[in-house]
Scaffold this motif. Structure first.
Motif, PDB file in Angstrom:
ATOM      1  N   ALA A   8     -29.753 -60.903  80.103  1.00 44.26           N
ATOM      2  CA  ALA A   8     -28.512 -61.043  80.867  1.00 44.26           C
ATOM      3  C   ALA A   8     -27.579 -61.982  80.115  1.00 44.26           C
ATOM      4  O   ALA A   8     -28.029 -62.840  79.362  1.00 44.26           O
ATOM      5  CB  ALA A   8     -28.802 -61.585  82.249  1.00 44.26           C
ATOM      6  N   ALA A   9     -26.302 -61.810  80.325  1.00 43.52           N
ATOM      7  CA  ALA A   9     -25.306 -62.680  79.704  1.00 43.52           C
ATOM      8  C   ALA A   9     -24.531 -63.402  80.793  1.00 43.52           C
ATOM      9  O   ALA A   9     -24.301 -62.867  81.879  1.00 43.52           O
ATOM     10  CB  ALA A   9     -24.360 -61.844  78.849  1.00 43.52           C
ATOM     11  N   THR A  10     -24.148 -64.640  80.514  1.00 40.95           N
ATOM     12  CA  THR A  10     -23.328 -65.389  81.455  1.00 40.95           C
ATOM     13  C   THR A  10     -21.936 -64.768  81.500  1.00 40.95           C
ATOM     14  O   THR A  10     -21.379 -64.400  80.469  1.00 40.95           O
ATOM     15  CB  THR A  10     -23.237 -66.867  81.025  1.00 40.95           C
ATOM     16  N   ARG A  11     -21.409 -64.654  82.722  1.00 38.80           N
ATOM     17  CA  ARG A  11     -20.112 -63.994  82.918  1.00 38.80           C
ATOM     18  C   ARG A  11     -19.063 -65.051  83.229  1.00 38.80           C
ATOM     19  O   ARG A  11     -19.286 -65.935  84.053  1.00 38.80           O
ATOM     20  CB  ARG A  11     -20.290 -63.011  84.080  1.00 38.80           C
ATOM     21  N   THR A  12     -17.919 -64.952  82.574  1.00 40.29           N
ATOM     22  CA  THR A  12     -16.852 -65.925  82.809  1.00 40.29           C
ATOM     23  C   THR A  12     -15.636 -65.291  83.473  1.00 40.29           C
ATOM     24  O   THR A  12     -14.771 -65.990  83.980  1.00 40.29           O
ATOM     25  CB  THR A  12     -16.416 -66.576  81.475  1.00 40.29           C
ATOM     26  N   GLU A  13     -15.554 -63.953  83.465  1.00 34.84           N
ATOM     27  CA  GLU A  13     -14.433 -63.257  84.107  1.00 34.84           C
ATOM     28  C   GLU A  13     -14.836 -62.835  85.520  1.00 34.84           C
ATOM     29  O   GLU A  13     -15.951 -62.385  85.736  1.00 34.84           O
ATOM     30  CB  GLU A  13     -14.071 -62.004  83.314  1.00 34.84           C
ATOM     31  N   PHE A  14     -13.926 -62.971  86.448  1.00 36.11           N
ATOM     32  CA  PHE A  14     -14.219 -62.629  87.838  1.00 36.11           C
ATOM     33  C   PHE A  14     -13.133 -61.717  88.391  1.00 36.11           C
ATOM     34  O   PHE A  14     -12.099 -61.538  87.773  1.00 36.11           O
ATOM     35  CB  PHE A  14     -14.329 -63.905  88.687  1.00 36.11           C
ATOM     36  N   GLY A  15     -13.376 -61.168  89.557  1.00 34.52           N
ATOM     37  CA  GLY A  15     -12.394 -60.312  90.211  1.00 34.52           C
ATOM     38  C   GLY A  15     -12.690 -58.839  89.992  1.00 34.52           C
ATOM     39  O   GLY A  15     -13.566 -58.455  89.222  1.00 34.52           O
ATOM     40  N   LYS A  16     -11.929 -58.002  90.715  1.00 31.39           N
ATOM     41  CA  LYS A  16     -12.162 -56.555  90.680  1.00 31.39           C
ATOM     42  C   LYS A  16     -11.937 -55.958  89.297  1.00 31.39           C
ATOM     43  O   LYS A  16     -12.670 -55.107  88.843  1.00 31.39           O
ATOM     44  CB  LYS A  16     -11.282 -55.845  91.707  1.00 31.39           C
ATOM     45  N   GLY A  17     -10.858 -56.387  88.620  1.00 26.87           N
ATOM     46  CA  GLY A  17     -10.561 -55.846  87.296  1.00 26.87           C
ATOM     47  C   GLY A  17     -11.677 -56.138  86.314  1.00 26.87           C
ATOM     48  O   GLY A  17     -12.106 -55.266  85.553  1.00 26.87           O
ATOM     49  N   ALA A  18     -12.187 -57.375  86.334  1.00 27.35           N
ATOM     50  CA  ALA A  18     -13.283 -57.755  85.430  1.00 27.35           C
ATOM     51  C   ALA A  18     -14.541 -56.962  85.763  1.00 27.35           C
ATOM     52  O   ALA A  18     -15.245 -56.487  84.867  1.00 27.35           O
ATOM     53  CB  ALA A  18     -13.547 -59.254  85.544  1.00 27.35           C
ATOM     54  N   ALA A  19     -14.824 -56.787  87.065  1.00 31.14           N
ATOM     55  CA  ALA A  19     -16.012 -56.031  87.483  1.00 31.14           C
ATOM     56  C   ALA A  19     -15.922 -54.579  87.021  1.00 31.14           C
ATOM     57  O   ALA A  19     -16.911 -53.999  86.564  1.00 31.14           O
ATOM     58  CB  ALA A  19     -16.182 -56.099  88.997  1.00 31.14           C
ATOM     59  N   ARG A  20     -14.720 -53.995  87.113  1.00 31.17           N
ATOM     60  CA  ARG A  20     -14.539 -52.611  86.657  1.00 31.17           C
ATOM     61  C   ARG A  20     -14.771 -52.491  85.152  1.00 31.17           C
ATOM     62  O   ARG A  20     -15.380 -51.550  84.681  1.00 31.17           O
ATOM     63  CB  ARG A  20     -13.149 -52.090  87.030  1.00 31.17           C
ATOM     64  N   ARG A  21     -14.265 -53.457  84.396  1.00 27.66           N
ATOM     65  CA  ARG A  21     -14.476 -53.438  82.937  1.00 27.66           C
ATOM     66  C   ARG A  21     -15.962 -53.527  82.606  1.00 27.66           C
ATOM     67  O   ARG A  21     -16.464 -52.831  81.724  1.00 27.66           O
ATOM     68  CB  ARG A  21     -13.717 -54.591  82.274  1.00 27.66           C
ATOM     69  N   ILE A  22     -16.675 -54.375  83.345  1.00 29.19           N
ATOM     70  CA  ILE A  22     -18.118 -54.537  83.117  1.00 29.19           C
ATOM     71  C   ILE A  22     -18.835 -53.217  83.397  1.00 29.19           C
ATOM     72  O   ILE A  22     -19.679 -52.773  82.617  1.00 29.19           O
ATOM     73  CB  ILE A  22     -18.679 -55.678  84.007  1.00 29.19           C
ATOM     74  N   ARG A  23     -18.483 -52.548  84.504  1.00 30.58           N
ATOM     75  CA  ARG A  23     -19.144 -51.293  84.863  1.00 30.58           C
ATOM     76  C   ARG A  23     -18.842 -50.182  83.868  1.00 30.58           C
ATOM     77  O   ARG A  23     -19.687 -49.322  83.622  1.00 30.58           O
ATOM     78  CB  ARG A  23     -18.743 -50.874  86.279  1.00 30.58           C
ATOM     79  N   ARG A  24     -17.627 -50.183  83.304  1.00 29.57           N
ATOM     80  CA  ARG A  24     -17.277 -49.172  82.309  1.00 29.57           C
ATOM     81  C   ARG A  24     -18.167 -49.292  81.066  1.00 29.57           C
ATOM     82  O   ARG A  24     -18.380 -48.325  80.353  1.00 29.57           O
ATOM     83  CB  ARG A  24     -15.800 -49.293  81.906  1.00 29.57           C
ATOM     84  N   GLU A  25     -18.690 -50.484  80.819  1.00 23.98           N
ATOM     85  CA  GLU A  25     -19.584 -50.715  79.670  1.00 23.98           C
ATOM     86  C   GLU A  25     -21.044 -50.460  80.046  1.00 23.98           C
ATOM     87  O   GLU A  25     -21.951 -50.881  79.336  1.00 23.98           O
ATOM     88  CB  GLU A  25     -19.413 -52.143  79.167  1.00 23.98           C
ATOM     89  N   ASP A  26     -21.287 -49.781  81.182  1.00 23.39           N
ATOM     90  CA  ASP A  26     -22.633 -49.512  81.700  1.00 23.39           C
ATOM     91  C   ASP A  26     -23.413 -50.802  81.946  1.00 23.39           C
ATOM     92  O   ASP A  26     -24.596 -50.914  81.658  1.00 23.39           O
ATOM     93  CB  ASP A  26     -23.416 -48.581  80.755  1.00 23.39           C
ATOM     94  N   LYS A  27     -22.686 -51.775  82.484  1.00 21.51           N
ATOM     95  CA  LYS A  27     -23.313 -53.044  82.852  1.00 21.51           C
ATOM     96  C   LYS A  27     -23.011 -53.317  84.313  1.00 21.51           C
ATOM     97  O   LYS A  27     -22.162 -52.663  84.918  1.00 21.51           O
ATOM     98  CB  LYS A  27     -22.810 -54.171  81.954  1.00 21.51           C
ATOM     99  N   VAL A  28     -23.741 -54.279  84.891  1.00 20.23           N
ATOM    100  CA  VAL A  28     -23.599 -54.578  86.315  1.00 20.23           C
ATOM    101  C   VAL A  28     -23.325 -56.070  86.490  1.00 20.23           C
ATOM    102  O   VAL A  28     -24.064 -56.896  85.950  1.00 20.23           O
ATOM    103  CB  VAL A  28     -24.887 -54.200  87.091  1.00 20.23           C
ATOM    104  N   PRO A  29     -22.265 -56.422  87.233  1.00 20.17           N
ATOM    105  CA  PRO A  29     -22.059 -57.831  87.536  1.00 20.17           C
ATOM    106  C   PRO A  29     -23.086 -58.305  88.561  1.00 20.17           C
ATOM    107  O   PRO A  29     -23.483 -57.550  89.453  1.00 20.17           O
ATOM    108  CB  PRO A  29     -20.634 -57.869  88.109  1.00 20.17           C
ATOM    109  N   GLY A  30     -23.515 -59.555  88.424  1.00 17.62           N
ATOM    110  CA  GLY A  30     -24.493 -60.086  89.363  1.00 17.62           C
ATOM    111  C   GLY A  30     -24.347 -61.587  89.511  1.00 17.62           C
ATOM    112  O   GLY A  30     -23.639 -62.250  88.747  1.00 17.62           O
ATOM    113  N   VAL A  31     -25.043 -62.125  90.518  1.00 15.28           N
ATOM    114  CA  VAL A  31     -25.058 -63.563  90.766  1.00 15.28           C
ATOM    115  C   VAL A  31     -26.509 -63.995  90.925  1.00 15.28           C
ATOM    116  O   VAL A  31     -27.293 -63.348  91.624  1.00 15.28           O
ATOM    117  CB  VAL A  31     -24.258 -63.925  92.046  1.00 15.28           C
TER     118      VAL A  31
END
Length: 197
Positions: A8-31
């Motif tokens: 897993a990588a630490t995430r520094t971008e938040f919000g809907k736009g950042a989450a969409r970018r993450i999903r487009r890369e076949d990744k999943v935001p998490g906490v």
């Protein structure tokens, strides 16, 4: 229970736009949260996480910046139409620590002959177990049960080291008599008469 290793990588971008970018890369935001520590925002590989989540209460060994942390999934959000993972909440656990989880209740055997229905009052049984030894499920025999019979939480044999997380007298399964709908005798449909009119 086996551990599933995920980088897993630490995430520094938040919000809907950042989450969409993450999903487009076949990744999943998490906490990742727990043990009084500040929540850590992560990016996880989508395919690896999806495969891991096929195992109920999976223990995930997260490799975050070269350090390994153990976690279990607490909340998984999926797209309601397409089913892909949108977000995951992970609970930080330690070896030897006891955690509260729900385990699936599976049945084996056949009900007594007759028109009976098996009702799963609880599909999953709340239990407390050691974080690295969480059972995936419990199997309960329903052999020969008939209407009025029930299986209580205390009747279920749990794996060693696992204790009930509900009252012993909680109904988990019960057998009901099937209700057959019968048309009253002598009643005709009147279909032919209506067609002639």
């Amino acid at each position: 229970m086996s551990e599933v290793k995920i980088s897993a990588a630490t995430r520094t971008e938040f919000g809907k736009g950042a989450a969409r970018r993450i999903r487009r890369e076949d990744k999943v935001p998490g906490v990742l949260y727990g043990h009084g520590s500040d929540p850590r925002h992560l990016t996880l590989p989508g395919h690896d996480l999806l495969m891991a989540l096929r195992t109920p209460n999976v223990l995930i060994a997260l490799d975050i910046d070269g350090k390994t942390e153990l976690a279990i999934p607490k909340s998984v959000q999926r797209d309601p139409l397409k089913g892909f993972l949108e977000h995951v909440d992970l609970l930080l656990v330690k070896r030897g620590e006891r955690v509260n989880v729900d385990i699936y209740v599976q049945t084996e055997g056949e009900l007594a002959p007759g028109a009976f229905l098996l009702e799963h009052v609880l599909n999953a049984l709340p239990v407390e177990a050691e974080a690295t030894h969480i059972p995936e499920s419990v199997t309960v025999s329903i052999e020969g049960l008939s209407a009025g019979d029930s299986i209580l939480a205390k009747d279920i044999t749990l794996p060693k080291g696992t204790t009930l997380g509900v009252e012993e007298d909680t109904v988990v399964l019960q057998v009901l008599a099937a209700q057959a709908e019968e048309a009253p005798e002598g009643e005709e449909t009147g279909g032919d008469e209506a067609a002639e009119a």
